[in-house]
Design an enzyme around this catalytic site. Structure first.
Site, PDB file in Angstrom:
ATOM      1  N   MET A  61       0.842  -1.214   0.000  1.00 51.19           N
ATOM      2  CA  MET A  61       0.000   0.000   0.000  1.00 51.19           C
ATOM      3  C   MET A  61       0.872   1.257   0.000  1.00 51.19           C
ATOM      4  SD  MET A  61      -2.573  -1.460   2.927  1.00 51.19           S
ATOM      5  CE  MET A  61      -1.217  -2.173   3.858  1.00 51.19           C
ATOM      6  N   THR A  69       1.699   1.654   6.059  1.00 55.30           N
ATOM      7  CA  THR A  69       0.822   2.650   5.466  1.00 55.30           C
ATOM      8  C   THR A  69       0.339   3.583   6.565  1.00 55.30           C
ATOM      9  OG1 THR A  69      -1.376   2.941   4.427  1.00 55.30           O
ATOM     10  CG2 THR A  69      -1.072   0.993   5.773  1.00 55.30           C
ATOM     11  N   THR A  87      -2.569   5.786   5.624  1.00 53.97           N
ATOM     12  CA  THR A  87      -3.981   5.880   5.268  1.00 53.97           C
ATOM     13  C   THR A  87      -4.804   4.716   5.797  1.00 53.97           C
ATOM     14  OG1 THR A  87      -3.503   7.173   3.277  1.00 53.97           O
ATOM     15  CG2 THR A  87      -5.599   5.982   3.334  1.00 53.97           C
ATOM     16  N   CYS A 100       2.718  10.000   4.952  1.00 54.70           N
ATOM     17  CA  CYS A 100       2.572   8.986   3.918  1.00 54.70           C
ATOM     18  C   CYS A 100       3.980   8.527   3.579  1.00 54.70           C
ATOM     19  CB  CYS A 100       1.872   9.558   2.688  1.00 54.70           C
ATOM     20  SG  CYS A 100       1.638   8.358   1.362  1.00 54.70           S
ATOM     21  N   THR A 101       4.190   7.221   3.531  1.00 50.88           N
ATOM     22  CA  THR A 101       5.538   6.702   3.284  1.00 50.88           C
ATOM     23  C   THR A 101       6.160   7.317   2.047  1.00 50.88           C
ATOM     24  OG1 THR A 101       4.895   4.602   4.287  1.00 50.88           O
ATOM     25  CG2 THR A 101       6.884   4.600   2.944  1.00 50.88           C
ATOM     26  N   GLU A 102       5.373   7.404   0.970  1.00 55.04           N
ATOM     27  CA  GLU A 102       5.925   7.881  -0.295  1.00 55.04           C
ATOM     28  C   GLU A 102       6.371   9.339  -0.239  1.00 55.04           C
ATOM     29  OE1 GLU A 102       3.507   4.292  -1.050  1.00 55.04           O
ATOM     30  OE2 GLU A 102       3.093   6.187  -0.011  1.00 55.04           O
TER      31      GLU A 102
END
Length: 230
Positions: free
Chosen positions: A10, A83, A85, A196-198
């Site tokens: 995710m 994740t 979210t 958020c990781t990204e």
């Protein structure tokens, strides 16, 4: 060493960051050829995002709970959701297993308290910013969380889902996100949560003046602490 259980996918970019940083962290702490004991279960991100779009959170909770049960059966001693979210269904996941869930919100709140950051800004997906599940978790620890103005939510969401989850990092997007963090600073935030990781692929401490709190990095460090605690 305890076995770390991961539920990922995710996105897979997020899972890769968790796996890489867990390995780097254990090697740095123990030296030599040391690496963590990890059980990883990944889900189909397309399936989850389709359910998310239709607000079928009960089904998302069931899917992630099933993944958690698989990780537990495989021998994990504790569990992480890779994740932010989908921590929206963290309670359902935690209830499905007998091993503890290392909740991202608790880890981040502790870091905020240790850093003296009582009011922070959160940037992440629309769900993380518009739903109260993450904000409330930090509030329970005495941390006030500010989110960007609603006009910026699509910008951040698109940056994550259209670019970063595909490994695309654009300088123009970075400039837009930095400008959003500056508005949070003006609103009273004294640190910025990369929720958020990204986003950790896009924003680094040199990019903004406020202290950056990289949630995934903290989550990984807490997992290593726990895994090496016995």
């Amino acid at each position: 060493m305890q076995t770390i259980g991961l539920i990922g996918g995710m996105s897979w970019e997020s899972s890769a960051v968790y796996y890489r940083d867990l390995n780097i962290g254990v090697r740095e702490r123990l030296g030599g050829l040391s690496s963590p004991k990890v059980v990883l279960s990944t889900v189909d991100f397309a399936e989850l995002t389709d359910l998310e779009d239709h607000e079928r959170w009960d089904q998302i909770g069931e899917l992630l709970a099933d993944a958690a049960r698989g990780v537990e059966r495989a021998g994990a001693d504790f569990l992480l959701l890779c994740t932010t979210t989908f921590h929206k269904v963290a309670d359902a996941v935690a209830a499905a297993v007998d091993i503890p869930l290392l909740h991202l919100g608790d880890v981040v709140a502790e870091a905020c308290r240790e850093g003296g950051h009582e009011t922070v800004g959160l940037i992440g997906t629309k769900v993380a910013m518009e739903d109260s599940f993450f904000v409330d978790r930090l509030a329970a620890h005495g941390i006030t969380v500010l989110v960007p103005d609603a006009k910026h939510h699509d910008t951040l969401n698109d940056a994550i889902y259209d670019e970063l989850v595909h490994g695309v990092v654009e300088d123009d997007t970075r400039r837009k996100v930095v400008a959003i963090t500056e508005e949070l600073w003006d609103a009273g935030a004294r640190a910025i949560l990369l929720g958020c990781t990204e986003l950790e692929l896009l924003i680094r401490q040199p990019d903004i003046e406020l202290p950056v709190i990289p949630c995934t990095t903290l989550h990984v460090q807490a997992a290593i602490d726990r895994a090496l605690s016995d």
